[in-house]
Every structure is written in structure tokens, then in C-alpha cells.
Design a protein around this motif. Structure first.
Motif, short mmCIF file in Angstrom:
data_model
loop_
_atom_site.label_atom_id
_atom_site.label_comp_id
_atom_site.label_asym_id
_atom_site.label_seq_id
_atom_site.Cartn_x
_atom_site.Cartn_y
_atom_site.Cartn_z
N PHE A 45 143.35 97.24 93.46
CA PHE A 45 142.63 98.47 93.13
C PHE A 45 143.43 99.68 93.60
CE2 PHE A 45 139.57 101.78 94.43
CZ PHE A 45 139.08 102.09 93.18
N LYS A 46 143.60 100.63 92.70
CA LYS A 46 144.32 101.87 93.03
C LYS A 46 143.34 103.00 93.06
CE LYS A 46 148.51 100.20 90.87
NZ LYS A 46 149.48 100.38 89.80
N LEU A 89 129.25 81.17 94.77
CA LEU A 89 129.51 81.62 93.40
C LEU A 89 131.03 81.65 93.25
CD1 LEU A 89 126.90 84.50 93.13
CD2 LEU A 89 126.76 82.23 92.14
N THR A 90 131.57 80.64 92.60
CA THR A 90 133.01 80.51 92.44
C THR A 90 133.60 81.75 91.80
OG1 THR A 90 132.71 78.14 92.20
CG2 THR A 90 134.83 79.02 91.50
N GLY A 91 134.66 82.26 92.38
CA GLY A 91 135.31 83.46 91.88
C GLY A 91 134.75 84.74 92.49
N LEU A 92 133.53 84.66 93.05
CA LEU A 92 132.91 85.83 93.67
C LEU A 92 132.91 85.69 95.19
CD1 LEU A 92 131.42 88.53 93.24
CD2 LEU A 92 129.30 87.22 93.26
N GLY A 93 132.29 84.62 95.69
CA GLY A 93 132.25 84.40 97.13
C GLY A 93 131.11 83.52 97.56
N THR A 94 130.88 83.50 98.86
CA THR A 94 129.86 82.65 99.46
C THR A 94 128.89 83.50 100.27
OG1 THR A 94 131.47 80.85 99.62
CG2 THR A 94 129.48 80.64 100.97
N LEU A 120 138.46 87.46 94.32
CA LEU A 120 137.86 88.78 94.51
C LEU A 120 138.71 89.62 95.46
CD1 LEU A 120 135.47 90.66 93.89
CD2 LEU A 120 134.29 89.64 95.84
N LYS A 121 139.23 88.99 96.50
CA LYS A 121 140.09 89.70 97.44
C LYS A 121 141.35 90.21 96.74
CE LYS A 121 138.74 87.22 101.61
NZ LYS A 121 139.21 86.33 102.69
N GLU A 122 141.93 89.38 95.87
CA GLU A 122 143.14 89.79 95.15
C GLU A 122 142.87 90.96 94.22
OE1 GLU A 122 144.95 86.45 93.16
OE2 GLU A 122 144.92 85.25 95.00
N SER A 123 141.74 90.91 93.52
CA SER A 123 141.43 92.01 92.60
C SER A 123 141.15 93.31 93.36
CB SER A 123 140.26 91.65 91.68
OG SER A 123 139.06 91.53 92.42
#
Length: 94
Positions: free
Chosen positions: A92-93, A44-49, A85-88
Motif C-alpha cells: 500500500f502506498k 478465513l483463509t487469505g484474510l486471517g484468524t 493480507l500482510k503482503e497486500s
């Protein structure tokens, strides 16, 4: 976020009923399950594998008695997050 919260957000964002939103979310989960069974991999592009991995047989311990027990080999679902997803998550704070 829980499944019920996802359903509410989906229905609010797209103007759907909660029943339809729930059915859509259930379908997506079903597609991932079917893809893992059929191909062993879902991207799922943008989410992961999602992939299927083999877990070897091993010896474990009964936590209450400490006795050794054999755990059979099995297949498990694994998930690797996409870079977006890793970047977002890194931003996260919390």
C-alpha cells in the motif's frame, strides 16, 4: 473502508441489491461471532484468524482524576492477519 462502502462494492461486483449485500455482510459477521462463541477460533483463509483471548484483571487509572481503579478480567476478540493480507498491506502506498 466503511460498512456502507463494502455493501456498495459487493452489490456492484455481484449485481445484488444493497439490501441483499447488507444481509450477506451481516451474516458473515454473525458467523464469525457464532464461531468465536462456539469454538473460540475462526479462520478465513487469505484474510486471517479471529481468536478469543483472556485479558487478566489489572489496575487502571481514571484519566480525569488519576485515581486507581480495578479492571475486571475479560475475554476479548483478537485478529491475526494472514500472510497474503500482510503482503497486500505492505504494498500500500499511502
Amino acid at each position: 473502508m466503511k460498512k456502507s462502502e463494502m455493501i456498495e462494492a459487493l452489490s456492484a461486483e455481484h449485481g445484488l441489491t444493497k439490501a441483499v449485500s447488507g444481509a450477506v455482510l451481516d451474516s458473515i459477521v454473525g458467523f464469525v461471532q457464532h464461531g468465536l462463541k462456539a469454538n473460540g477460533r475462526v479462520v478465513l483463509t487469505g484474510l486471517g484468524t479471529f481468536t478469543v483471548a483472556k485479558r487478566a484483571a489489572r489496575t487502571g487509572r481514571n484519566p480525569s482524576t488519576g485515581a486507581a481503579l480495578k479492571i475486571k478480567a475479560s475475554k476479548v476478540a483478537r485478529f491475526k492477519a494472514a500472510p497474503a493480507l500482510k503482503e497486500s498491506a505492505a504494498k500500500f502506498k499511502g
